[in-house]
Design an enzyme around this catalytic site. Structure first.
Site, short mmCIF file in Angstrom:
data_model
loop_
_atom_site.label_atom_id
_atom_site.label_comp_id
_atom_site.label_asym_id
_atom_site.label_seq_id
_atom_site.Cartn_x
_atom_site.Cartn_y
_atom_site.Cartn_z
N SER A 191 41.36 52.71 -54.20
CA SER A 191 40.69 51.69 -55.00
C SER A 191 39.52 52.35 -55.72
O SER A 191 39.04 53.42 -55.32
CB SER A 191 40.18 50.56 -54.09
N TYR A 204 35.83 47.40 -46.50
CA TYR A 204 36.89 47.81 -47.42
C TYR A 204 36.55 49.13 -48.09
O TYR A 204 37.36 50.07 -48.11
CB TYR A 204 37.10 46.71 -48.47
#
Length: 320
Positions: A191, A204
């Site tokens: 990401s 995350y």
């Protein structure tokens, strides 16, 4: 579709500006190289036929889009997810949508990747069928929304287990087969937050940072084994990722963020990932201008980046 049209339009704008600024001496060689690159990519796509491609998180979203992208090229697809019914749906969609010759019915493997001790047995089933795995796309994962101080450590562990340890464990099981066959390509779907951390995404971002480090190290250590590693850093993608995200107390977030709602279409991101595989890129960031700028800012001017993130954290806290 919108992203594909924008990409095509941007390409024509580049050609027009090259012609206006430099005329034929620069524009013509650039066009010749561009068309050569197109032909080269077509040949590489043809070479992907019959390759065994294992995709985790294949029951929806980006994983499903990746399955369509690679299956349309004649690849032998292995679909992995916990949701068997959804995997069967994806399998049927692939068979009904793409008429490949020869046809290789996708293999469905219902598997909880966090059950790390059971992964080796499941992978051996695929090896028994195809005798090899050429491409592994580690796409499965989970997102998170919450404050550092209010997040249970169990949630940090669960996110890390899903996003980091399961990917590493699966890769380590498959790597010996790739080394034995003297070829292989592992794609890790990270990401933008694997490069930069933003407020209320601590678990995350931490898992994606760890993933980035592992791939960078593995790439260096296995460079002489003909094993390729590609880290993909997408920005927001229009999937159910935020809907299924965990909150600080372990509950499901259940909200479609505006940023996710307006994100890239999964099909567009899947096509970008295919291009990165064909070009054997070590890392690719698929994001809009702002996240790419933030990555540069974090690298060159970290103090300024930290100040901006502090301002953002205060604003988000007030808007709650």
């Amino acid at each position: 579709m919108k992203n594909e049209k924008e990409e095509t339009l941007a390409g024509w704008k580049i050609i027009w500006w090259l012609f206006k600024l430099f005329g034929f001496p620069i524009t013509i060689p650039w066009l010749m190289y561009h068309f050569y690159d197109i032909m080269l990519q077509k040949r590489k796509k043809t070479a992907l036929g019959n390759k065994v491609v294992m995709i985790t998180g294949a029951s929806s979203g980006l994983g499903e889009a990746l399955a369509h992208t690679f299956y349309s090229l004649g690849c032998k697809i292995v679909l992995i997810s916990r949701r068997k019914e959804e995997l069967e749906r994806v399998k049927n969609d692939l068979l009904n949508t793409h008429q490949t010759v020869p046809t290789y019915p996708p293999i469905v493997l219902s598997l909880d990747l966090t059950d790390i001790n059971n992964l080796k047995n499941e992978v051996s089933k695929i090896i028994m069928i195809y005798d090899r795995i050429d491409i592994l796309i580690n796409n499965a994962g989970i997102s998170y929304r919450g404050e550092v101080i209010d997040t249970n450590v169990d949630v940090d562990i669960k996110v890390m287990l899903s996003n980091y340890f399961s990917q590493v464990a699966l890769s380590k099981i498959i790597l010996p087969y790739m080394i034995e066959q003297k070829s292989g390509h592992i794609i890790g779907i990270s990401s933008v937050q694997g490069r930069i951390a933003i407020p209320f995404r601590s678990a995350y971002a931490a898992s994606k940072h760890a993933l980035q480090a592992w791939y960078d190290t593995a790439r260096a250590e296995l460079c002489d084994k003909n094993i390729k590693f590609t880290v993909v850093n997408p920005g927001y993608i229009k999937t159910s990722l935020s809907l299924n995200a965990l909150t600080g107390n372990g509950q499901v977030y259940g909200i479609m963020d505006k940023t996710t709602e307006s994100g890239f279409q999964p099909k567009y991101v899947a096509e970008c990932i295919l291009k990165s595989v064909l070009k054997q890129e070590k890392e690719v960031t698929i994001a809009s201008f702002s996240p790419k700028c933030a990555i540069i800012l974090r690298t060159l001017f970290p103090s300024l980046y930290f100040w901006i993130m502090q301002k953002r954290a205060r604003k988000l806290a007030r808007d709650k």
